[in-house]
Design a protein around this motif. Sequence first.
Motif, PDB file in Angstrom:
ATOM      1  N   LEU A  67       0.827  -1.212   0.000  1.00 60.01           N
ATOM      2  CA  LEU A  67       0.000   0.000   0.000  1.00 60.01           C
ATOM      3  C   LEU A  67       0.860   1.260   0.000  1.00 60.01           C
ATOM      4  CD1 LEU A  67      -3.060  -0.801   2.284  1.00 60.01           C
ATOM      5  CD2 LEU A  67      -2.905  -0.837  -0.190  1.00 60.01           C
TER       6      LEU A  67
ATOM      7  N   PRO B 196       1.407   6.540  -1.719  1.00 63.64           N
ATOM      8  CA  PRO B 196       0.454   5.432  -1.675  1.00 63.64           C
ATOM      9  C   PRO B 196       0.453   4.654  -2.991  1.00 63.64           C
ATOM     10  CG  PRO B 196      -0.697   7.532  -1.833  1.00 63.64           C
ATOM     11  CD  PRO B 196       0.750   7.844  -1.690  1.00 63.64           C
TER      12      PRO B 196
ATOM     13  N   ALA C  64      -1.924   1.880  -5.237  1.00 64.17           N
ATOM     14  CA  ALA C  64      -3.260   1.290  -5.310  1.00 64.17           C
ATOM     15  C   ALA C  64      -3.151  -0.185  -5.675  1.00 64.17           C
ATOM     16  CB  ALA C  64      -4.108   2.043  -6.326  1.00 64.17           C
TER      17      ALA C  64
ATOM     18  N   ALA D  47      -2.911  -6.182   3.462  1.00 65.67           N
ATOM     19  CA  ALA D  47      -3.120  -4.736   3.465  1.00 65.67           C
ATOM     20  C   ALA D  47      -2.742  -4.149   4.821  1.00 65.67           C
ATOM     21  CB  ALA D  47      -4.568  -4.414   3.132  1.00 65.67           C
TER      22      ALA D  47
ATOM     23  N   LEU E 128      -1.721   7.182   4.380  1.00 70.65           N
ATOM     24  CA  LEU E 128      -2.347   6.948   3.077  1.00 70.65           C
ATOM     25  C   LEU E 128      -3.539   7.839   2.752  1.00 70.65           C
ATOM     26  CD1 LEU E 128      -2.504   3.036   3.121  1.00 70.65           C
ATOM     27  CD2 LEU E 128      -1.000   4.451   1.728  1.00 70.65           C
TER      28      LEU E 128
ATOM     29  N   SER F 250      -3.997   7.243  -3.556  1.00 81.20           N
ATOM     30  CA  SER F 250      -4.290   7.412  -2.133  1.00 81.20           C
ATOM     31  C   SER F 250      -5.735   7.007  -1.831  1.00 81.20           C
ATOM     32  CB  SER F 250      -4.029   8.865  -1.741  1.00 81.20           C
ATOM     33  OG  SER F 250      -4.934   9.302  -0.774  1.00 81.20           O
TER      34      SER F 250
ATOM     35  N   ALA G  34      -5.942   3.159  -2.235  1.00 81.70           N
ATOM     36  CA  ALA G  34      -5.210   2.470  -1.164  1.00 81.70           C
ATOM     37  C   ALA G  34      -5.989   2.581   0.148  1.00 81.70           C
ATOM     38  CB  ALA G  34      -3.818   3.080  -1.014  1.00 81.70           C
ATOM     39  N   THR G  35      -6.560   3.778   0.427  1.00 82.83           N
ATOM     40  CA  THR G  35      -7.309   3.968   1.666  1.00 82.83           C
ATOM     41  C   THR G  35      -8.601   3.150   1.652  1.00 82.83           C
ATOM     42  OG1 THR G  35      -6.408   6.195   1.767  1.00 82.83           O
ATOM     43  CG2 THR G  35      -8.196   5.692   3.272  1.00 82.83           C
TER      44      THR G  35
ATOM     45  N   THR H 115      -9.017   0.296   0.165  1.00 83.79           N
ATOM     46  CA  THR H 115      -8.601  -1.088   0.449  1.00 83.79           C
ATOM     47  C   THR H 115      -8.322  -1.252   1.942  1.00 83.79           C
ATOM     48  OG1 THR H 115      -7.582  -1.229  -1.737  1.00 83.79           O
ATOM     49  CG2 THR H 115      -6.877  -2.860  -0.108  1.00 83.79           C
ATOM     50  N   LEU H 116      -7.650  -0.264   2.507  1.00 83.71           N
ATOM     51  CA  LEU H 116      -7.294  -0.316   3.925  1.00 83.71           C
ATOM     52  C   LEU H 116      -8.543  -0.351   4.814  1.00 83.71           C
ATOM     53  CD1 LEU H 116      -4.943  -0.066   6.031  1.00 83.71           C
ATOM     54  CD2 LEU H 116      -5.410   2.385   6.018  1.00 83.71           C
TER      55      LEU H 116
END
Lengths: 213, 625
Positions: A15, A23, A25, A33, A58, A74, A77-78, A80-81
């Motif tokens: 990530l 970040p 993706a 993750a 992120l 970003s 990635a966020t 997913t997080l």
Amino acid sequence: MIECPSCGRRQQPLLICPDCGSPLAAPLDCFAALGMPRKLTIDLGALERRYHELSRKLHPDRFASSAARVRDASLRATATLTRSYRTLRDPVARGLYWLELIGEKLSENNKRVPPELAELVFEVQEQLAGMHDAPADSDAARELAAQVAQRRGQLQATMDASLADLELNFVKWDQRSDEKMLTLRLKAILSSIAYLRTLIRDVDRALENSKAA
Amino acid sequence: MSRIFGIDLGTTNSLIAAMEDGAPRVIAMGANHRALLPSVVAIAPDGAITVGERAIEMEPHLTVERDGRVSAVGFAGGEYGAVIRSVKRYMGLGGDEIAPEDRARYTFADLSGPVVRFQIGKRVFTPSQISAEILRALKHGAERALRAAGNDEKVERVVITVPAYFNDGQRQATKDAGRLAGLEVVRLVNEPTAASLAYGLNTRAAGNVAVFDFGGGTFDISILSIKQGIFEVLATNGDTHLGGDDIDRVIVQWLLAEIPDPLKLDRHVWNSARMAAEDAKQRLTDVAQTPVVVELPGHSIRKHLTRDALERMAEPFLARTLKRCELAVADAKLTPADIDAVVLVGGSTRMPLVRQRVAAMFHKEPLCSIDPDQIVALGAAVQASVLMGMQGDMLLLDVVPLSLGIETMGGVMERLIHRNTTIPTSVAEGFTTAVDNQTHVDIHVLQGERELAKDCRSLARFKLGPIQPQPAGVPRIEVTFLIDANGILNVNARDERTGREHSVDVKPSYGLTDDEIERMLEEAVDLGEQDLEERLLISYRNDAEQILGALRKQLGEFGPLVDNRERARMDEVAERLEAARIGTDRELIAKLVEELNEVTTPFAERIMDAAIKLALEKKSVEDLS
């Protein structure tokens, strides 16, 4: 391999770019993750700390003035997080996700009543139907509502027991005893929980309606 | 990089704030240096636009003339021009969602479309366009105030706050308004979440905070957990059509109880009563009872309102807010006793009854040291500085207020993203075809908590495709629904076999299309120029007023220093300037200001001499004593 939107270097799916901190993706599974060990038992405190730490690095708020492709990375990635955190934090979601990971996904169209719940389910549904048919604001309706309210407690107790059972099986799984047996057991518990959830929701809705009437 | 400003685009009032020396400050603007800009927009029959206090004066109402006669004044709607207040209530609504009582208050164009449109003369305005006027007034007001302080900064990038319970369409409409006002909306932030930032609660180690936000038109309750600078929203609930306006409406009905129906619905009568109701409600925060008077032609309504009676009127609305609080606390998996601090937001929380009930519910006195009208704008400025990277570790993790899903077989809503999920978030869903050689799949996106699609709010419809003709069930298309940090939905689709991205042409069920916004932007350029003209005119008028005022004062004090011929010349130019000042010819105003300056220069010099002489004499007198 995935290309970093900031420094352009090719990276392993992660990530955060290990070279420039941007970040990434990357499509990742929930454990990867969050950088958590792939185990069913989870230290929730550590999970939350990890989630907060990664969010700080992120989140789109950190990249409001960055280039569009970094902002987009970003955002993804966020997303997913947060989805991973939500899945791992809740034992039921975690269990269902685990089954998916090992290729034993619980069928969504599984409408069969778990045998150990059959009797309870039948009785509750009978009462709910009665409530539905009884004339509003009649003695019969009030009587049935009282019975259903009592059942609500019984359902919750069954639910609590199932959840405890689930956690117990998580421990067993992580000790790697009989994998095949445990998978079956896990599936049975999770489908009971899914069933109980629907039933409890129906009961709550019926009780809410009778209160409103 | 320019500063990011925080804007509270409120139902009743709007404000703009920014960080100054590390602390958020609201920017006072206009002639009377007020921070609150009433969210009222007047549109004259010729399309001229006025925002704020001056727009309120143009609202249709009844006024008592000098001779005691009561007459109707203001823009009564339609071809007479209109004054629109609480435009936020209409943001993101479709024409079919307009309540009958709204139709009595405003004239709407075509109520079948996906966007509400106000009809004013020959022109139509969407709520986003009206809100854009408020944003533009804030932008220009703030820029003028900054310039007066010697700062040539422009307001270009902003954070705008929205009710936490705003749906996708309402958020999109707010973003559109920003774009129409020529602003870059860096982020939409939920109002209660913003308010929690204003109190600097991150200095506490950890805790749970409830934000009770009861404004003019909307109610929100948010429950947050704060840990080491991370503000994590656990749950939110609310009602986007519940606010102080509702209480005012009940007072109006009580005031006008004996008035026959057709007269009651008259826009002049109704507004006059509403103004009286609002005043009375505000007075009752400090006193136990107050007279309320509404002057009608040939008749006046004189009643007494006590705080007790007002509280009985407010009770049902307050009960609804408290019910929402219970739901939010339960959704956060907490009990009221787990809440460590309660923050009050919005003008309606000034009512003593509201404070008592909130305190009773959470077993603690709510925080109210920050003005509840300013707190959201202040918080927006804090969030703006977070976005500029100036708040260290501080971070807001907000949630989506309503579940998002799609319509499945039998008209059932299938939830894909549950309410109170932290954003940004995404979910991928696989789709395939149901019959052989099907080339498109229709997808209907919904938002809401009900079981059936028809009871949820339609967000958008889109067609996946074109798909290669194949047997049913063979095509595999993965659609990703992503909710960004503004709480707005983005959709994209990918063919799982080819890995090719599908274009997704999302047709919003409500709201404006990109083409419509483009067209409005073009129109707005013209309006922008008109706006500049108007601003120049105002500044020239102010100059005129200043010089005329100064002259009057000096003639009063130093009249004997002017001879008759000089005086006649001054009076003549001053008179012409007085006349020009009321008109719209700014060149003429400028020319006359200069002329007056010229003819009064010798006089001004003599005054200066005299003043110095006087000062010297006084000084010598003092020296002697």
